[in-house]
Design an enzyme around this catalytic site. Sequence first.
Site, PDB file in Angstrom:
ATOM      1  N   TYR A 132       6.001   9.109   7.459  1.00 25.76           N
ATOM      2  CA  TYR A 132       4.717   8.403   7.444  1.00 25.76           C
ATOM      3  C   TYR A 132       4.932   6.888   7.399  1.00 25.76           C
ATOM      4  O   TYR A 132       4.285   6.135   8.099  1.00 25.76           O
ATOM      5  CB  TYR A 132       3.928   8.874   6.215  1.00 25.76           C
ATOM      6  CG  TYR A 132       2.521   8.358   6.104  1.00 25.76           C
ATOM      7  CD1 TYR A 132       1.582   8.628   7.094  1.00 25.76           C
ATOM      8  CD2 TYR A 132       2.114   7.626   4.992  1.00 25.76           C
ATOM      9  CE1 TYR A 132       0.282   8.169   6.981  1.00 25.76           C
ATOM     10  CE2 TYR A 132       0.814   7.178   4.869  1.00 25.76           C
ATOM     11  CZ  TYR A 132      -0.089   7.445   5.866  1.00 25.76           C
ATOM     12  OH  TYR A 132      -1.380   6.992   5.748  1.00 25.76           O
ATOM     13  N   TYR A 163      -8.026  10.535   4.177  1.00 25.72           N
ATOM     14  CA  TYR A 163      -8.066  11.456   5.322  1.00 25.72           C
ATOM     15  C   TYR A 163      -8.969  12.618   4.937  1.00 25.72           C
ATOM     16  O   TYR A 163      -8.647  13.370   4.003  1.00 25.72           O
ATOM     17  CB  TYR A 163      -6.667  12.002   5.639  1.00 25.72           C
ATOM     18  CG  TYR A 163      -5.685  10.965   6.123  1.00 25.72           C
ATOM     19  CD1 TYR A 163      -5.847  10.369   7.371  1.00 25.72           C
ATOM     20  CD2 TYR A 163      -4.581  10.597   5.354  1.00 25.72           C
ATOM     21  CE1 TYR A 163      -4.934   9.424   7.830  1.00 25.72           C
ATOM     22  CE2 TYR A 163      -3.666   9.657   5.818  1.00 25.72           C
ATOM     23  CZ  TYR A 163      -3.848   9.081   7.049  1.00 25.72           C
ATOM     24  OH  TYR A 163      -2.949   8.150   7.505  1.00 25.72           O
ATOM     25  N   PRO A 209      -3.259   6.754  17.453  1.00 28.23           N
ATOM     26  CA  PRO A 209      -3.274   5.964  16.203  1.00 28.23           C
ATOM     27  C   PRO A 209      -3.218   6.814  14.941  1.00 28.23           C
ATOM     28  O   PRO A 209      -3.328   6.284  13.843  1.00 28.23           O
ATOM     29  CB  PRO A 209      -4.602   5.207  16.305  1.00 28.23           C
ATOM     30  CG  PRO A 209      -5.448   6.009  17.207  1.00 28.23           C
ATOM     31  CD  PRO A 209      -4.550   6.749  18.144  1.00 28.23           C
ATOM     32  N   HIS A 249       0.838  -1.197   0.000  1.00 29.47           N
ATOM     33  CA  HIS A 249       0.000   0.000   0.000  1.00 29.47           C
ATOM     34  C   HIS A 249       0.873   1.247   0.000  1.00 29.47           C
ATOM     35  O   HIS A 249       1.785   1.352   0.803  1.00 29.47           O
ATOM     36  CB  HIS A 249      -0.894  -0.010   1.248  1.00 29.47           C
ATOM     37  CG  HIS A 249      -2.008   0.971   1.125  1.00 29.47           C
ATOM     38  ND1 HIS A 249      -1.816   2.307   1.291  1.00 29.47           N
ATOM     39  CD2 HIS A 249      -3.302   0.805   0.800  1.00 29.47           C
ATOM     40  CE1 HIS A 249      -2.950   2.924   1.090  1.00 29.47           C
ATOM     41  NE2 HIS A 249      -3.876   2.034   0.787  1.00 29.47           N
TER      42      HIS A 249
END
Length: 391
Positions: free
Chosen positions: A388, A198, A290, A68
């Site tokens: 990230y 997001y 998270p 991903h």
Amino acid sequence: MVVLGAGPAGLVLGNLLQDSGIDCVILERAERAHVETRARAGFLAANTVRILEEHGLADGLRRRGQPHSTCEFRTADGRFRLEYSELGLGERHTVYPQQELVTDLLTRFLDVGGRVRFGTEAVAVHDTETDRPSVTVREADGRPGRWRARYVAGCDGRHGAARRSLPPGSVRRHHCDHGVTWLGLLAEAPPSLDAVGYAVHERGFAGHMARTSEITRYYVQCERGTPADAWSEDRIWDELDLRMRAKEYGPLHRGSVVQRAVVDLESDVLEPLRHGSLFLAGDAAALISPSAAKGANLAVLEASILAPALAADLVHGDSERLGAYSARCLEHIWRAQEFSHWMIGLLHGPPGASGPEGESLFHTALRRSRINSLRTSRSRQDWFAEHYVGV
Ligand code: APR
């Protein structure tokens, strides 16, 4: 060696110790079926996959994990995608549900002769200032018991016995309540986009994360104190549609919500991660919000640092690496905390604010500018990608 907790931290540690010929028992409060089916995180960083591969623990994720590398931001200014495997260090995630990783690690640990005592709850760790610490437990049949070892590894999470057993004043606690609450949902629905989504919306944040072809994780920001069952399924999907801007970008695949939990975004780091003969790893060492999916990745990394340090001490009498364990891990932990904190600021209003009334125009404009620089600045994107995916 006694390890508390059969989560990612305890099981990676157990496997690595067992491979080094160190006799090791894992004490786990829950039953095996519970441990193997508990849905949690699912995004493995490239470094996590490298660690697992290096130690022969990656067969399952190599077969069933999905690469991903895209995230999509949706805001009032439009949407944009970051192909993060083309940015920064060029790394990608592997999506592999945590319960499957835990199942693989557990099976491997038992196959190589490791012992796990399920249904055994650690009550307290004693004599950590000596080289003969012990753990008192409540056995599966309710009877008390005691385990002794040279070292104890506390991998039993935030509310485990390891943290509770630290003498007052022996470690410093860095705590931050980010003032944001998410309703975390697992839906029996296929992913609705081929990216992590997001959504930054005046009604609050919404997130979309693929898990499998039939299961998707969603997060929707809610008021602090909202009970997990307060929203009907219709309300959840309507709210997700609104915040993910389904009218403009296409509807979400709906399905039944099979799990829900309210998460207050918090960070909680202990320092140092050692007290005498007790070492902390995973959530027991540091809790991270998270927002950037770092928790399980840090747990694996810490276990991979702790295991060879313990082996050097126990097999060769060399305690130098064990002495450096805490400082090495804290460096990684604080890097992850810093990025995660930045992400929280990118996706939400200031603490306590949800909805336009709670958020000053200044903060709204600031957040918009932060997102815009991520949209337009290549160096910002490289920085984002590196942090990230990285731990
Ligand atoms: N005695 C024995 N076992 C215990 C006790 C106890 N007193 N308390 C908790 N446990 C067990 C739990 O049942 C669980 O199986 O310890 C284990 C801790 O596992 P995790 O919570 O998965 O923690 P960790 O291995 O540190 O992994 C951390 O994974 O999903 C993410 O959000 C999670 O970021 C976190 C990461």
